[in-house]
Design an enzyme around this catalytic site. Sequence first.
Site, PDB file in Angstrom:
ATOM      1  N   ASP A   1       3.960 -40.258  88.699  1.00 39.44           N
ATOM      2  CA  ASP A   1       3.592 -39.467  87.524  1.00 39.44           C
ATOM      3  C   ASP A   1       4.759 -38.631  87.018  1.00 39.44           C
ATOM      4  O   ASP A   1       4.880 -37.434  87.317  1.00 39.44           O
ATOM      5  CB  ASP A   1       2.375 -38.597  87.847  1.00 39.44           C
ATOM      6  CG  ASP A   1       1.105 -39.423  87.980  1.00 39.44           C
ATOM      7  OD1 ASP A   1       1.044 -40.523  87.389  1.00 39.44           O
ATOM      8  OD2 ASP A   1       0.170 -38.994  88.670  1.00 39.44           O
TER       9      ASP A   1
ATOM     10  N   LYS B   1      -6.565 -46.837  82.474  1.00 43.38           N
ATOM     11  CA  LYS B   1      -7.903 -46.282  82.216  1.00 43.38           C
ATOM     12  C   LYS B   1      -8.398 -46.637  80.813  1.00 43.38           C
ATOM     13  O   LYS B   1      -8.723 -45.764  79.996  1.00 43.38           O
ATOM     14  CB  LYS B   1      -7.909 -44.770  82.413  1.00 43.38           C
ATOM     15  CG  LYS B   1      -7.578 -44.347  83.836  1.00 43.38           C
ATOM     16  CD  LYS B   1      -7.975 -42.901  84.075  1.00 43.38           C
ATOM     17  CE  LYS B   1      -7.709 -42.469  85.489  1.00 43.38           C
ATOM     18  NZ  LYS B   1      -6.275 -42.351  85.818  1.00 43.38           N
TER      19      LYS B   1
ATOM     20  N   ASP C   1     -12.706 -48.505  75.473  1.00 40.50           N
ATOM     21  CA  ASP C   1     -12.846 -48.711  74.023  1.00 40.50           C
ATOM     22  C   ASP C   1     -13.898 -49.793  73.778  1.00 40.50           C
ATOM     23  O   ASP C   1     -14.490 -50.296  74.740  1.00 40.50           O
ATOM     24  CB  ASP C   1     -11.472 -49.099  73.424  1.00 40.50           C
ATOM     25  CG  ASP C   1     -11.305 -48.564  72.009  1.00 40.50           C
ATOM     26  OD1 ASP C   1     -12.251 -48.706  71.199  1.00 40.50           O
ATOM     27  OD2 ASP C   1     -10.241 -48.010  71.703  1.00 40.50           O
TER      28      ASP C   1
HETATM   29  O1  C5P Z   1      -1.177 -35.988  92.290  1.00 37.54           O
HETATM   30  P1  C5P Z   1      -2.471 -36.603  92.661  1.00 37.54           P
HETATM   31  O2  C5P Z   1      -2.461 -37.234  94.035  1.00 37.54           O
HETATM   32  O3  C5P Z   1      -3.655 -35.717  92.431  1.00 37.54           O
HETATM   33  O4  C5P Z   1      -2.578 -37.827  91.631  1.00 37.54           O
HETATM   34  C1  C5P Z   1      -3.688 -38.623  91.500  1.00 37.54           C
HETATM   35  C2  C5P Z   1      -3.402 -39.790  90.616  1.00 37.54           C
HETATM   36  O5  C5P Z   1      -4.552 -40.597  90.553  1.00 37.54           O
HETATM   37  C3  C5P Z   1      -3.019 -39.448  89.186  1.00 37.54           C
HETATM   38  O6  C5P Z   1      -2.062 -40.412  88.778  1.00 37.54           O
HETATM   39  C4  C5P Z   1      -4.304 -39.644  88.410  1.00 37.54           C
HETATM   40  O7  C5P Z   1      -4.070 -40.054  87.094  1.00 37.54           O
HETATM   41  C5  C5P Z   1      -4.991 -40.733  89.207  1.00 37.54           C
HETATM   42  N1  C5P Z   1      -6.453 -40.748  89.177  1.00 37.54           N
HETATM   43  C6  C5P Z   1      -7.209 -39.667  89.588  1.00 37.54           C
HETATM   44  N2  C5P Z   1      -8.579 -39.722  89.532  1.00 37.54           N
HETATM   45  C7  C5P Z   1      -9.197 -40.827  89.129  1.00 37.54           C
HETATM   46  C8  C5P Z   1      -8.456 -41.934  88.738  1.00 37.54           C
HETATM   47  C9  C5P Z   1      -7.075 -41.853  88.793  1.00 37.54           C
HETATM   48  O8  C5P Z   1      -6.645 -38.656  90.004  1.00 37.54           O
HETATM   49  N3  C5P Z   1     -10.502 -40.886  89.142  1.00 37.54           N
END
Ligand code: C5P
Length: 230
Positions: free
Chosen positions: A11, A62, A65
């Site tokens: 990220d 994600k 649409d």
């Molecule tokens: O930094 P962290 O471990 O919280 O990052 C979680 C990652 O997982 C981010 O890239 C976020 O976009 C993704 N994500 C999430 N929850 C979801 C789906 C994807 O946190 N339900």
Amino acid sequence: MKHKNIFIACDTSNLSQIKKIISQTKTNKIQVIPKFGLQFFYSKHGRKFLESFKKDFFLDLKINDIPQTALSAIDSIKDLKKCRYITVHVNGGLEMLKAIKKKTKTINKNIKILGVTILTSLNNKSLKEMGHTKSVGQLVLKQATLIKKSGCDGIVCSAQEAKLVRSKFKNLFIVTPGIRLPGDNVNDQSRVMTPNDAFNNKVSGIVMGRSLIRGNIKNNIQRLIDHLNQ
Ligand code: C5P
């Protein structure tokens, strides 16, 4: 331990930071797969970088649409040959999920379509605020049924629901974000678990971002390996 999938959330929109994350998370002790999300994909260099990326990756778009627009989005990324996982919001509905799965089969049979259920940043209170009357657990299970019905391959939920989902759906590929090493800051996440607790709940893979990519990446990877060995 090698069989455990660890998806590293890359990220950042900074290309050299992406390259650093990829090189410093390299290890032969665990199975590490980079996950690229909205921040990098929408960035100036993001898409171009992924076109020539030589290793398998997870594309966390994600998608949500109407069916035609959603399947056209899949068609637009058919040149990303190493893409192995794509996410779509289950909220887009059964017809959208089916359309995406059908289209994906025609462009690349190696891509798993994962349905994103209730975001790990949300909790029962947030669902109530949005007008839902079901709990997180009930909604995740309901959405897991839709994923199965659509023919999609897997689910994204929190590790807290994983046990319940696994008890009903033996073959579903379960991916859980909201993962933190013990003692780490949860930040904006709400439903969190440690890697070991998640794997004990029979998840297929975990997503880890900030616990690994903030600070000293190599040290963080070693902390993760030590934790998984406990
Ligand atoms: O930094 P962290 O471990 O919280 O990052 C979680 C990652 O997982 C981010 O890239 C976020 O976009 C993704 N994500 C999430 N929850 C979801 C789906 C994807 O946190 N339900």
